[in-house]
Every structure is written in C-alpha cells, then in structure tokens.
Design a protein around this motif. Structure first.
Motif, PDB file in Angstrom:
ATOM      1  N   LEU A 118       1.080  -1.505  -0.084  1.00 44.20           N
ATOM      2  CA  LEU A 118       0.097   0.321  -0.259  1.00 44.20           C
ATOM      3  C   LEU A 118       0.885   1.790   0.016  1.00 44.20           C
ATOM      4  N   SER A 119       2.232   0.871   0.474  1.00 46.11           N
ATOM      5  CA  SER A 119       3.049   2.260   0.907  1.00 46.11           C
ATOM      6  C   SER A 119       4.018   2.946  -0.625  1.00 46.11           C
ATOM      7  N   HIS A 120       3.782   1.413  -1.461  1.00 43.71           N
ATOM      8  CA  HIS A 120       5.299   1.398  -2.874  1.00 43.71           C
ATOM      9  C   HIS A 120       4.649   2.408  -3.635  1.00 43.71           C
ATOM     10  N   ALA A 121       4.978   4.151  -3.953  1.00 40.78           N
ATOM     11  CA  ALA A 121       5.139   4.658  -5.769  1.00 40.78           C
ATOM     12  C   ALA A 121       4.213   3.592  -5.969  1.00 40.78           C
ATOM     13  N   TRP A 122       4.488   2.543  -6.862  1.00 42.58           N
ATOM     14  CA  TRP A 122       4.282   2.002  -8.214  1.00 42.58           C
ATOM     15  C   TRP A 122       4.500   2.995  -8.938  1.00 42.58           C
ATOM     16  N   PRO A 123       5.957   3.657  -9.412  1.00 39.12           N
ATOM     17  CA  PRO A 123       6.172   4.281 -10.634  1.00 39.12           C
ATOM     18  C   PRO A 123       5.496   3.629 -11.890  1.00 39.12           C
ATOM     19  N   GLY A 124       6.153   1.640 -12.468  1.00 39.59           N
ATOM     20  CA  GLY A 124       5.376   1.329 -12.893  1.00 39.59           C
ATOM     21  C   GLY A 124       4.408   0.800 -12.978  1.00 39.59           C
ATOM     22  N   ASN A 125       3.371   1.335 -12.497  1.00 37.59           N
ATOM     23  CA  ASN A 125       1.792   0.685 -11.723  1.00 37.59           C
ATOM     24  C   ASN A 125       0.951  -0.290 -12.314  1.00 37.59           C
ATOM     25  N   GLU A 137       4.121   8.517   2.002  1.00 44.03           N
ATOM     26  CA  GLU A 137       3.883   9.280   0.536  1.00 44.03           C
ATOM     27  C   GLU A 137       2.675   9.111  -0.313  1.00 44.03           C
ATOM     28  N   GLY A 138       2.425  10.200  -0.281  1.00 47.70           N
ATOM     29  CA  GLY A 138       1.188  10.118  -1.628  1.00 47.70           C
ATOM     30  C   GLY A 138      -0.132  10.064  -0.774  1.00 47.70           C
ATOM     31  N   MET A 139       0.006   9.253   0.459  1.00 48.04           N
ATOM     32  CA  MET A 139      -1.342   9.241   1.858  1.00 48.04           C
ATOM     33  C   MET A 139      -1.968  10.371   2.118  1.00 48.04           C
ATOM     34  N   THR A 140      -3.066  10.721   2.708  1.00 45.20           N
ATOM     35  CA  THR A 140      -2.578  10.583   4.047  1.00 45.20           C
ATOM     36  C   THR A 140      -3.107  10.040   5.431  1.00 45.20           C
ATOM     37  N   LEU A 141      -2.928   9.793   6.849  1.00 47.52           N
ATOM     38  CA  LEU A 141      -2.595   9.164   7.536  1.00 47.52           C
ATOM     39  C   LEU A 141      -3.712   7.969   7.246  1.00 47.52           C
ATOM     40  N   PRO A 142      -4.876   8.567   7.394  1.00 48.10           N
ATOM     41  CA  PRO A 142      -6.671   7.941   7.775  1.00 48.10           C
ATOM     42  C   PRO A 142      -6.412   7.272   6.694  1.00 48.10           C
ATOM     43  N   GLU A 143      -6.481   7.690   5.175  1.00 47.00           N
ATOM     44  CA  GLU A 143      -6.413   6.923   3.661  1.00 47.00           C
ATOM     45  C   GLU A 143      -5.617   6.057   4.155  1.00 47.00           C
TER      46      GLU A 143
END
Length: 467
Positions: free
Chosen positions: A372-379, A411-417
C-alpha cells in the motif's frame, strides 16, 4: 375508531416491524388514504414518496431503481392499470402492487396475470400493507442482485483480460468502456506506462460487435521509422527497394475489427499526415498503388504523454490530435487507487501460481503495508511483476518492497487514507482466507461481529464475493 390505521399506536410507534427497507412509491388520489399509508410505511422503516396522480411517478422509475410501487386502480386521468402498463414497459420485473375497491377484485386478478406483483383490497390493515411491501422489496432486491451477478459472470467469462478494481475510478472506467464499446467512435486512451492501456483497448474490442474480427495491435515506438509506413499501409511489389511481394498492412488486416495504435506520440510526422487521411476517408492506399481500399474499422490510439504539449513542441500534428481527441478514456495510475492494490496483487498471485505451479505463501500485515505504501511508478505492470517474484522467491516481495517493510512511507496518502486502505486489506484477506465466513473472520481479526459488519459496510465489502 381512533383515526389511525390498524397496527399503528397513538405515540407513532409501529407494532409491526420489518427487516427489509427500501424506497416505496405510493399513488392514490384520495388524500387521507395517501397520508395515512405513507405514515404507516415510514414508521415501518420504508422511504416513501406519495403522489396524487400516476403520471407524476413515472419519471422516477428505471431498471436500476431498487423500490416498489403501490398504486390505486381507480384514479382520474391515468388509472392504475394504465400506469402499470407503462411502469412494466420500463422494467418488466418492477413490483407493482395494486390497491382495489371491493368491486375491482376480478380486475386486479386479471392485472396480476398481466404482470402486477399483488393487490390489496380497501380498507386494508396496516400489517397487510407492510407485509406485501416487504415481500415485494425482497423480490426486487433479489432481482437486482441476480442482474448484477449475471453481468459479473458475463464479465468474468468474456474473452480477453479483465479490468480489475472496485474503486470509484475503476467503476467509472468500466462503465465508460461499456458505453463506448459498441459505438463506431475512435478512442484516445491516456495513461502512464503500465496502467493497462492495451487492456482497455482489447476490452473495447471484445465487448463490441467487432469481436468476431481481427484485433490488431501496433506499438508505434517499436517499429523502425523506415518500415512503419509499410507496416501500417502495406505495399505492392516493387514499391521500394526490397519490396518483392505484396504486403497487407495492419490497417487492411484490421478491416472489420479494431486497430490499436500504442505510443501514438512516437509516430513520425510524415506518417501522421497519412494516418489523418486514413481516419478521415476511411480508406487506405498501399505503397506503390493508386487504388483506395475502403475500411470498416475502429481505431484506438494510446499515449503516455500530453499530446497538446507535444503539438506545442511541433512533435505531433495538431489536426491529428483533434481528430483523435473526440472520445478519450483516462486510466488512473495505481497510486491514485491504492484500495485496489491488494485485490490486484491477489489476482496476479493466482495467475502466477497457476503458471509456475507454485503455491504463494500468505502475505503478512507488514507486506500489505509495503504494497500500500509503495509509489508504484510502473503501475499495474510493476505490481504484476512483484506478484510473480513473490511466487518464485517465497517470502520476498523484491528488494525495493522488502526495504519498505522496514520503514514504510506514507508518501501520497494522508494517515486516515493509509489506515482505511490497511484496514480494508486486512478484512479482505481474512474474508478470502475463510471463504466469506463472518464467524471465522471475526475470530481471526479478534473484533466483535457488529464491528466487522459495520466496517464491511463502510468499505463496501460483501461476504458473498469471497465464497
């Protein structure tokens, strides 16, 4: 008589309770009956809209509307039978309950043969009205559920890859594909590398009337510039040095079907001119020939860059951009639909396990957090590769993801998300492991049953999907 329908107390409480609720339309031109019946149904937990004429209720009906209609037979202008005929034309399975006077029973019986769900004779007890409406709503719910399941089964059994994801953006994407699939419109697909642009193009083809004809894919960036014209348009013998025989180009090969032009931004400017002409005239001319060959095909183009900026830099023809940009499909990157990551990863695990004949170990909570936390640049392509590595390497997700488990980023997410994603993923994992059993899932998670059902409702999870 106290003025209240039987079964209803003076303090507004309802003696009869129901477990099924939903929207109800009540139609009667007599105000006192309409108001008393609406109050009875609302106190029983139903959502009621009442009307004094049938025509006013018709615009509310649709095949997706989850409610039932109670309608008096004897009314001015449009009577109950005329209303029922028009309502069933909208949806043959819509439950219509008719309210009859004493002399209308034979008429109501005939109406049931014509599709009415049931009828109630005036004066009716509150319990009778509530019970008939409850049964009708149960039937309506089952009808809509069966339709949804039928659509899902058709999607699962349809040829070609499936578009997986439950987030609103993916639901909108599937709905847009369904609307566009059987039209003649050319489509421009926008999306980052690895988001699944060819998957969308193939889905458009497989769900259209063209599915029996060729689906032809060309990666414009992978074809050498000196060969792309011959590749697309074909050639006659002697058209250029080395052209010894006739070649049928990709456009002609896709006639009747779909041509997918991936990385359209890589197409040379000189070829873009010819492509524009083919799109406008719906005909192709082989190199070395003066004969126009009529085409009946859909062109789906895809790009990972902003074509407007490419036009501004002189790298892409503006007239071709406007010709392609009539209908667009924008695929969201994986980082914008993180809730789908565990579902997609599980799907790719099953595919890889079958391919390599290996059983994948269950994911730990730390590994779910890493996914869930990885940025996944390769989607999605990168996620699929990670699932294959996990099947092949056992406990390891791969260097980058294993490193994230030791200090994962938000990165890219709020804590609640992030918390919501993690919570949903854990619940889904246990539901899947226990084949939808609420009892076993509750025990595995160590939470009360009501807490689990509340969280499942909030996350839009249905145990039946995990059986």
């Amino acid at each position: 008589m106290d003025g209240f329908p039987p079964g209803q107390k003076h303090n507004g409480e309802q003696e009869t309770t129901v477990g099924v609720t939903g929207p109800v339309i009540f139609i009667d031109d007599e105000r006192h009956i309409r108001m008393a019946s609406q109050q009875t149904l609302e106190l029983a937990g139903f959502e009621v809209q009442s009307f004094d004429n049938a025509a006013a209720a018709l615009p509310l009906l649709s095949r997706e509307w989850p409610g039932v209609v109670v309608c008096d037979i004897k009314m001015p202008r449009m009577d109950g039978l005329a209303f029922m005929e028009q309502a069933l034309a909208v949806d043959r399975d819509l439950p219509v309950i008719l309210v009859t006077g004493h002399g209308d029973i034979s008429m109501a019986v005939n109406a049931m043969r014509d599709g009415a769900y049931d009828f109630i004779e005036k004066p009716f007890p509150a319990e009778t009205l509530i019970e008939v409406v409850r049964r009708a709503l149960e039937k309506r719910g089952l009808t809509l559920e069966n339709r949804t399941l039928r659509v899902e089964l058709e999607a699962h059994s349809a040829p070609g890859p499936r578009i997986i994801g439950n987030t609103p953006s993916m639901q909108r994407l599937r709905a847009l594909i369904a609307r566009l699939a059987d039209t003649q419109a050319d489509v421009l697909i926008l999306g980052e590398t690895g988001t699944g642009k060819e998957l969308v193009a193939r889905s458009l083809h497989e769900h259209s009337r063209r599915q029996g004809h060729n689906y032809v894919a060309v990666n414009c960036g992978a074809v050498p510039e000196n060969l792309i014209e011959s590749e697309l348009f074909g050639h006659e013998p002697g058209a250029f040095s080395g052209a010894q025989g006739r070649r049928i180009g990709r456009f002609e090969h896709a006639n009747g079907g779909t041509l997918f032009l991936d990385e359209i931004e890589s197409m040379p400017l000189a070829v873009q001119v010819k492509l524009l002409r083919v799109l406008q005239e719906r005909a192709v001319e082989r190199l070395g020939s003066n004969e126009l060959i009529p085409l009946d095909l859909r062109v789906v183009a895809a790009t990972k860059v902003d074509l407007r900026e490419a036009c501004a830099r002189g790298e892409f023809r503006e007239d071709l951009y406007y010709r392609l940009n009539v209908v667009t499909i924008d695929i969201p990157p994986l980082r914008e639909r993180r809730e789908d990551i565990p579902l997609l990863f599980q799907h790719f695990l099953l595919v890889a396990s079958s391919r390599y004949q290996r059983e994948a170990p269950p994911l730990s909570s730390e590994q779910i957090r890493a996914l869930l936390s990885h940025a996944w640049p390769g989607n999605v392509r990168e996620l699929r590769n990670a699932a294959e590595r996990y099947v092949l390497l056992g406990e390891s997700l791969g260097y980058d993801l294993d490193r994230v488990t030791q200090g994962f980023s938000l990165e890219g997410m709020t804590l609640p998300e992030h918390i919501d994603c993690f919570e949903r993923s854990l619940i889904e994992q246990e539901l899947r492991a226990h084949k939808g059993s609420i009892k076993e899932t509750v025990e595995a998670l160590g939470i009360p049953r009501k807490t689990l059902t509340d969280k499942m409702r909030r996350h839009g999870l249905d145990r039946r999907n995990y059986k």
